[in-house]
Write a protein that holds these residues in place. Structure first.
Motif, short mmCIF file in Angstrom:
data_model
loop_
_atom_site.label_atom_id
_atom_site.label_comp_id
_atom_site.label_asym_id
_atom_site.label_seq_id
_atom_site.Cartn_x
_atom_site.Cartn_y
_atom_site.Cartn_z
N GLN A 83 17.31 146.38 13.47
CA GLN A 83 17.51 145.27 14.51
C GLN A 83 17.91 143.96 13.84
OE1 GLN A 83 13.75 144.90 16.39
NE2 GLN A 83 13.94 147.06 17.18
N GLN A 84 17.39 143.61 12.45
CA GLN A 84 17.66 142.35 12.04
C GLN A 84 18.95 142.19 11.61
OE1 GLN A 84 15.48 140.10 11.60
NE2 GLN A 84 15.90 138.80 9.61
N LEU A 85 19.83 143.38 11.14
CA LEU A 85 21.22 143.11 11.07
C LEU A 85 21.83 143.18 12.26
CD1 LEU A 85 23.06 143.87 8.64
CD2 LEU A 85 23.47 146.03 9.25
N ILE A 86 21.49 143.59 13.53
CA ILE A 86 22.08 143.29 14.73
C ILE A 86 22.19 141.83 15.05
CG2 ILE A 86 22.07 143.68 17.19
CD1 ILE A 86 21.21 146.36 16.48
N TRP A 87 20.77 141.29 14.82
CA TRP A 87 20.48 139.80 14.93
C TRP A 87 21.14 139.03 13.92
CZ3 TRP A 87 18.90 138.05 19.21
CH2 TRP A 87 17.98 138.51 20.03
N MET A 88 21.50 139.43 12.97
CA MET A 88 22.36 138.74 11.73
C MET A 88 23.73 138.84 12.44
SD MET A 88 23.28 139.59 7.96
CE MET A 88 24.61 138.50 7.18
N THR A 89 24.35 139.92 13.02
CA THR A 89 25.40 139.74 13.61
C THR A 89 25.60 138.76 14.74
OG1 THR A 89 25.53 142.20 13.27
CG2 THR A 89 27.22 141.28 14.53
N VAL A 90 24.63 138.81 15.57
CA VAL A 90 24.64 137.81 16.73
C VAL A 90 24.78 136.46 16.04
CG1 VAL A 90 23.32 136.73 18.61
CG2 VAL A 90 23.39 139.30 18.27
N GLY A 91 23.88 136.24 15.12
CA GLY A 91 23.81 134.86 14.49
C GLY A 91 25.22 134.46 13.69
N VAL A 92 25.85 135.39 13.07
CA VAL A 92 27.13 135.06 12.55
C VAL A 92 27.90 134.69 13.98
CG1 VAL A 92 29.25 135.73 11.28
CG2 VAL A 92 26.90 136.31 10.54
N VAL A 93 28.22 135.48 14.80
CA VAL A 93 29.06 135.27 16.16
C VAL A 93 28.67 133.76 16.55
CG1 VAL A 93 29.39 135.93 18.25
CG2 VAL A 93 29.42 137.77 16.53
N LEU A 94 27.46 133.28 16.60
CA LEU A 94 27.28 132.12 17.32
C LEU A 94 27.56 130.91 16.39
CD1 LEU A 94 23.79 132.44 18.93
CD2 LEU A 94 26.27 132.39 20.03
N PHE A 95 27.45 131.28 14.90
CA PHE A 95 28.00 130.43 13.89
C PHE A 95 29.55 130.01 14.00
CE2 PHE A 95 29.93 130.46 9.56
CZ PHE A 95 29.41 129.30 9.17
N VAL A 96 30.24 131.23 14.08
CA VAL A 96 31.84 131.05 14.20
C VAL A 96 31.89 130.14 15.61
CG1 VAL A 96 33.61 132.29 14.96
CG2 VAL A 96 32.13 133.03 13.07
N ALA A 97 31.12 130.64 16.61
CA ALA A 97 31.27 130.03 18.01
C ALA A 97 31.13 128.46 17.96
CB ALA A 97 30.35 130.45 19.28
N THR A 98 29.97 128.12 17.13
CA THR A 98 29.47 126.68 16.98
C THR A 98 30.73 125.92 16.32
OG1 THR A 98 27.43 127.20 16.87
CG2 THR A 98 27.86 125.15 16.25
N LEU A 99 31.34 126.58 15.15
CA LEU A 99 32.52 125.91 14.47
C LEU A 99 33.67 125.65 15.19
CD1 LEU A 99 32.10 127.14 10.91
CD2 LEU A 99 31.76 124.83 11.47
N VAL A 100 33.99 126.88 16.04
CA VAL A 100 35.26 126.63 16.76
C VAL A 100 35.22 125.83 17.98
CG1 VAL A 100 36.94 127.94 18.23
CG2 VAL A 100 36.05 129.09 15.94
N LEU A 101 33.90 125.87 18.63
CA LEU A 101 33.97 125.07 19.94
C LEU A 101 33.71 123.83 19.75
CD1 LEU A 101 31.94 127.65 22.28
CD2 LEU A 101 34.41 127.35 22.13
N LEU A 102 32.99 123.38 18.40
CA LEU A 102 32.51 121.95 18.38
C LEU A 102 33.48 121.38 17.14
CD1 LEU A 102 30.06 120.08 19.18
CD2 LEU A 102 29.07 120.51 17.15
N PRO A 103 34.59 120.70 17.46
CA PRO A 103 35.43 120.13 16.42
C PRO A 103 34.99 118.83 15.69
CG PRO A 103 36.58 119.65 18.57
CD PRO A 103 35.15 120.51 18.83
N ASP A 104 34.05 118.14 16.43
CA ASP A 104 33.48 117.12 15.98
C ASP A 104 32.07 116.92 16.28
OD1 ASP A 104 32.73 114.68 15.15
OD2 ASP A 104 34.71 113.60 15.93
N HIS A 105 31.20 116.63 15.28
CA HIS A 105 29.78 116.69 15.61
C HIS A 105 29.54 115.48 16.61
CE1 HIS A 105 30.00 114.17 12.19
NE2 HIS A 105 29.22 113.62 12.59
N ARG A 106 30.24 114.53 16.54
CA ARG A 106 29.69 113.34 17.35
C ARG A 106 29.93 113.64 18.79
NH1 ARG A 106 33.41 109.54 13.87
NH2 ARG A 106 34.63 111.53 13.83
N LEU A 107 30.71 114.88 19.38
CA LEU A 107 30.42 115.23 20.89
C LEU A 107 29.19 115.34 21.26
CD1 LEU A 107 33.53 117.68 20.80
CD2 LEU A 107 33.37 115.37 21.98
#
Lengths: 463, 158
Positions: free
Chosen positions: A106-130
């Motif tokens: 289960q933890q490995l599945i959650w880690m996968t979700v975590g990495v997906v959200l990590f990637v999504a955050t970096l891609v969707l947020l080009p500038d933290h000031r937004l």
């Protein structure tokens, strides 16, 4: 003048160094998994290739995305997080083998979700000031999330603390996400109001105290923290939120007076809570003398301490100890399991890794060029520092035990996912901060304009 | 599995853990000291480093040599113009540090251009005044001109 030097200081991308460290981090994670198999069954686990391949794929995917969308980001954060997460997975797997549960999968599945959200955050947020646009929206969302567990149907009480929501089979701790949203809210608020909070006050005993009318926000935050303590009986979160606010207030205003006022409020609130609530008294009594009731209330802490003691300097060896004697060894007490099987040597290494995460976050804050980014990075560093201090301090009986997860190590999906997003945000801020300055704006014809421009660049130099 | 093998596995794992920690620290170390200004290969030439300090104007008879606080809590504090630009504010990094509640952390700056002295407001809350006039852009000041910042008044002196 130090800053003038910093501006001429051009950071390299360091993605190669990151890859090198990531490979070492994978060795740490997969090595622990193999070592658990060797210790418990006497052979390397059969699924080592599949497990290691999955872990490596996640980590390499994160690395490739960082390379593409945040090329100047800090090179050390991602490998440290990967190593801690891998070590945590191995320890949870080791406890699974002892207790015959399936938490590591289960933890490995959650880690996968975590990495997906990590990637999504970096891609969707080009500038933290937004994020500064969502100051009050995220504050509202945070409060809504904190209220959710109090609602009748979805709210859920686990071990006396009402901090869970449960929708069908999926449970979630909204407080973990709320802490991230609160950092954004505080940063957005303070960056606008810092002057008002820092400007006026009276001086008493060498400390500048704030004006009475500026106490509003700190009182509100104190109230929110106290109501979390009262309504949800969650000592850890209330301490975390209030401490976080105090740190950010102090950093934003440079006024130690706020620390004095906040500290007084905290200890006042803690004293009142101690008098009124049975569970707070119980926690303090266990802390003061865990051996008084070693088979009852103090059982968990005492077993944890035995684990540390038995582990000595180099530990029993993975799979050779009995870490499952400690209740909740996979979440709050995972440090006790590490201390027992890998010894003080590994405990110190883990603490050092947490220290490095905090240091890198604070460095991102130092070199960040905008006030909002500085405050967000400081706040996130504060979240990590406070959380690690509170939970490891509790497990090692330095302070009374309060329930919080150990970031990246503990079993628990909400915490893991939220922490991956926090790391993504830190990488984004450090990427912006380390990127070389863009070219100076074009000169205009108007001589007046020209003059102000020259001065403006100097002002930046001096800041 | 023999006892010895397990012992070696344990020690090897701890070694790997510490090798990781130490490599992370060495990357941080090289990050601090190893940065180089990149060569102009990538098309965008980095700006040549600006001189850290402005040259103070040539000494002449009758030109000011220092700034003095003549009214307010910190009366008597002075700063030599040779160290220009001079930062004025409540912050610790200010050359003239004022304990005045109406002064911002980085309030104003006195800098030289040619043989003229300028005072410049750094986006302060309560503004910088020359006489009764609030200044909005760098303004020349001469000997004896009075600059008001919060409740404090400063002056250029010989």
């Amino acid at each position: 003048m130090a800053n003038a030097l910093l501006l001429q200081f051009v950071h390299r991308r360091r993605r190669g160094a990151e890859l090198f460290l990531l490979i070492l981090a994978l060795v740490v994670g997969i090595g622990a998994y193999a070592s658990v198999g060797l210790g418990v069954d006497g052979e390397v686990p059969a699924n080592l290739v599949g497990y290691g391949g999955w872990l490596a794929a996640l980590v390499i995917a994160a690395h490739v995305v960082v390379r593409m969308v945040a090329p100047y980001a800090d090179p050390v954060l991602l490998p440290i997080v990967a190593a801690l997460n891998g070590l945590g997975l191995a320890i949870i797997h080791r406890l699974d083998l002892a207790e015959d549960t399936g938490r590591a999968d289960q933890q490995l599945i959650w880690m996968t979700v975590g990495v997906v959200l990590f990637v999504a955050t970096l891609v969707l947020l080009p500038d933290h000031r937004l994020l500064a646009r969502f100051t009050y929206t995220s504050g509202l969302a945070a409060i809504a999330l904190l209220v959710l567990p109090m609602l009748p149907v979805i709210g859920n009480e686990v071990n006396g603390a009402r901090i869970w929501i449960r929708l069908g089979p999926v449970g979630f701790q909204p407080g973990e996400v709320a802490k991230l949203l609160l950092v954004i809210t505080f940063a957005g608020y303070l960056v606008v109001h810092r002057d008002a909070l820092a400007l006026a006050g009276r001086r008493l005993l060498f400390i500048d105290f704030p004006r009475g009318r500026d106490l509003g926000p700190i009182l509100v935050m104190w109230g929110v923290s106290l109501s979390i303590l009262v309504l949800q009986k969650d000592l850890g979160s209330s301490l975390l939120f209030f401490g976080l606010f105090l740190i950010m207030l102090y950093v934003a205003t440079e006024r130690p007076g706020w620390l004095v006022v906040g500290g007084a409020l905290f200890f006042g609130g803690a004293a009142v809570a101690f008098r009124i609530f049975g569970h707070v008294q119980q926690r303090v009594e266990i802390w003061l003398d865990p051996f008084a009731d070693r088979d009852g209330d103090g059982y968990q802490l005492v077993q944890g301490l035995y684990g540390f003691a038995w582990g000595e300097l180099t530990g029993r060896g993975l799979g050779q100890g009995m870490p499952s004697r400690v209740p909740e060894a996979e979440s709050d007490f995972i440090m006790a399991a590490i201390g027992e099987e890998l010894g003080l040597t590994a405990v110190l290494a883990v603490l050092l890794l947490y220290g490095l995460i905090v240091e890198r976050a604070l460095r991102a804050a130092l070199i960040s060029r905008d006030g909002f980014g500085k405050l967000v990075a400081t706040g996130l560093a504060g979240v990590f520092a406070l959380q690690v201090f509170v939970v490891i301090g509790g497990v090692t009986r330095l302070i009374p035990l309060t329930g919080l997860t150990t970031p990246f190590l503990s079993y628990g999906g909400s915490s893991l996912v939220a922490n991956w997003v926090i790391i993504a945000l830190l990488l984004r801020i450090s990427d912006q901060a380390r990127r070389p300055l863009p070219e100076a704006p074009q000169e205009t014809e108007d001589p007046d304009q020209q003059q102000t421009q020259v001065v403006k660049v100097q002002a930046g130099d001096d800041r | 599995m023999s006892e010895l093998t397990l012992f070696l596995v344990r020690i090897a794992y701890l070694a790997i853990l510490w090798i990781f920690v130490l490599s992370a620290i060495s990357v941080i170390r090289s990050d601090m000291f190893g940065a180089r200004v990149p060569s102009p290969a990538g098309g965008t030439q980095p700006k040549p480093p600006k001189p850290a300090k402005q040259k103070a104007p040539p000494k002449r008879r009758g030109s000011p040599t220092h700034v003095a606080v003549i009214q307010g809590q910190n009366t008597g504090v002075t700063a030599a113009l040779a160290n220009a630009p001079i930062l004025i504010g409540r912050g610790n990094d200010a050359a003239i540090r004022l304990d005045d509640d109406y002064v911002s952390t980085r309030h104003a700056r006195i800098a030289a251009s040619g043989d003229q002295w300028y005072v410049e407001d750094l986006g302060s809350t309560n503004g910088t005044y020359l006489g009764t006039q609030r200044i909005t852009q760098p303004t020349t000041i001469g000997l004896g001109a009075q600059v008001r910042i919060g409740k404090t008044i400063l002056e250029l002196r010989k």
